[in-house]
Design a protein around this motif. Sequence first.
Motif, PDB file in Angstrom:
ATOM      1  N   HIS A 194       0.867  -1.183   0.000  1.00  0.00           N
ATOM      2  CA  HIS A 194       0.000   0.000   0.000  1.00  0.00           C
ATOM      3  C   HIS A 194       0.899   1.226   0.000  1.00  0.00           C
ATOM      4  N   SER A 195       0.808   2.040  -1.039  1.00  0.00           N
ATOM      5  CA  SER A 195       1.600   3.257  -1.155  1.00  0.00           C
ATOM      6  C   SER A 195       0.696   4.478  -1.034  1.00  0.00           C
ATOM      7  N   ASP A 196       0.889   5.232   0.053  1.00  0.00           N
ATOM      8  CA  ASP A 196       0.192   6.506   0.200  1.00  0.00           C
ATOM      9  C   ASP A 196       0.950   7.515  -0.654  1.00  0.00           C
ATOM     10  N   GLU A 197       0.321   7.946  -1.747  1.00  0.00           N
ATOM     11  CA  GLU A 197       0.972   8.837  -2.713  1.00  0.00           C
ATOM     12  C   GLU A 197       0.312  10.211  -2.746  1.00  0.00           C
ATOM     13  N   VAL A 198      -0.141  10.654  -1.580  1.00  0.00           N
ATOM     14  CA  VAL A 198      -0.925  11.876  -1.506  1.00  0.00           C
ATOM     15  C   VAL A 198      -0.119  13.117  -1.906  1.00  0.00           C
ATOM     16  N   TYR A 199       1.221  13.058  -1.782  1.00  0.00           N
ATOM     17  CA  TYR A 199       2.053  14.207  -2.170  1.00  0.00           C
ATOM     18  C   TYR A 199       2.555  14.111  -3.615  1.00  0.00           C
ATOM     19  N   THR A 228      -3.064   5.232  -2.864  1.00  0.00           N
ATOM     20  CA  THR A 228      -4.092   6.168  -2.404  1.00  0.00           C
ATOM     21  C   THR A 228      -3.612   7.587  -2.678  1.00  0.00           C
ATOM     22  N   GLY A 229      -4.557   8.468  -2.946  1.00  0.00           N
ATOM     23  CA  GLY A 229      -4.230   9.856  -3.229  1.00  0.00           C
ATOM     24  C   GLY A 229      -5.404  10.753  -2.935  1.00  0.00           C
ATOM     25  N   SER A 230      -5.212  12.056  -3.139  1.00  0.00           N
ATOM     26  CA  SER A 230      -6.322  12.986  -2.908  1.00  0.00           C
ATOM     27  C   SER A 230      -6.083  14.294  -3.634  1.00  0.00           C
TER      28      SER A 230
END
Length: 400
Positions: A194-199, A228-230
Amino acid sequence: MVRIAKFSVEAWMDKYERNCKYNIAETCCASVSIDQLRELSEVKGREIFQTSTALTYGAIRGSDVLRDNLSRLYSARSGKALPRDNIITTNGAIQANYLVAYTLLGPGDHVICHYPTYQSLYEIPKQLGAEVSLWKATPENNWNPSIGELKTLIKPNTKMIIINNPHNPTGAVLGKTFLQQVIEVASERNIIIHSDEVYRPIFHGITPMNAEFPPSIVSMGYDRVIATGSMSKAYSLAGIRVGWIASRDSNIIEEIAEARHYTLISVSMLDEQVAAFALDPSTIHSLLARNIALAKMNIDILEKFVLKNDDACDWVKPVAGTTAFVRFHRDGKPVDSVDFCEKLLEKTGVMFVPGSECFGEEYKGYVRIGYVNHTEGVKEGLDKATQFVRRNLDDVKLAE
């Protein structure tokens, strides 16, 4: 009953961000209004809101237009397109990250989490009953963790490896070769990454021409991955609360979609329309160019601040994202970062985030600085912080 630990960084922001003059703790690229977003578009007359459309629950998994735009982003540097059906929208990345853990983790599972990082990435798995091992990055290694250590942390029940790339709070980047090595480790045991790629994609110290420029985790040939991103950080639209989950594994997406029914029915139609407008090819390039230029300009200002105060602070210069992790010390001894931040705010109105309070007690003397805000505010705030360091650092407690 689930035991909920204090969410330290959000508690700090909630307590102080409305009472500061210079918010250099904010982690979003300087936010834009609807009017400013329209001005960034190449097609000025294009509608953002379809005001004639009835406000129903909308598309349950996310609007087709928005997910098509996201699919285009994830497919751009990949030889294999990511279908729209492999993406679902959420209320911000914080819900995306929660849903990943809520769906896939529980008692008996083991999780390895990149650290330091945003607290919910390791705290939610703990709350759900999973065992969590922290995979620690170090400043000596440019805030990259060790692949050798990752291998030692693997257990028979390891189900997920969680990474944050670009990295909060340090602004470091896990490069392409490093990501390939993580995939090699995970694929041996069919472990989910799981890679949090929000930046992503605020890269200001590395370019796509660099051989180590990191692709999204979903573009690297391993299916058991989740990104995941936003719209909040890189796209300056935190107020619309739109995030997403993307995966090459359709079974993972279906599992998350089932669990998602228990936490939301759909994301606001109005919010998704704004997100779709921002990510449309006629807008996204101008929006990202604005934010990357802002990051490049402001990181230079922050670097001058660090150099000017090099007798009292040090850092590893960020490569991407919007945050820096700076260590303050007196005669080589780390200061109490909470006392430093509280006194700084009281004396100057400048808000930083204390590392020892919000990212782990071992990060003595560290503060997180969010520098991709409006340039004038960053410059003025850092000038005030320099005055504080010169005049008041001796009054700050040392870390115990």
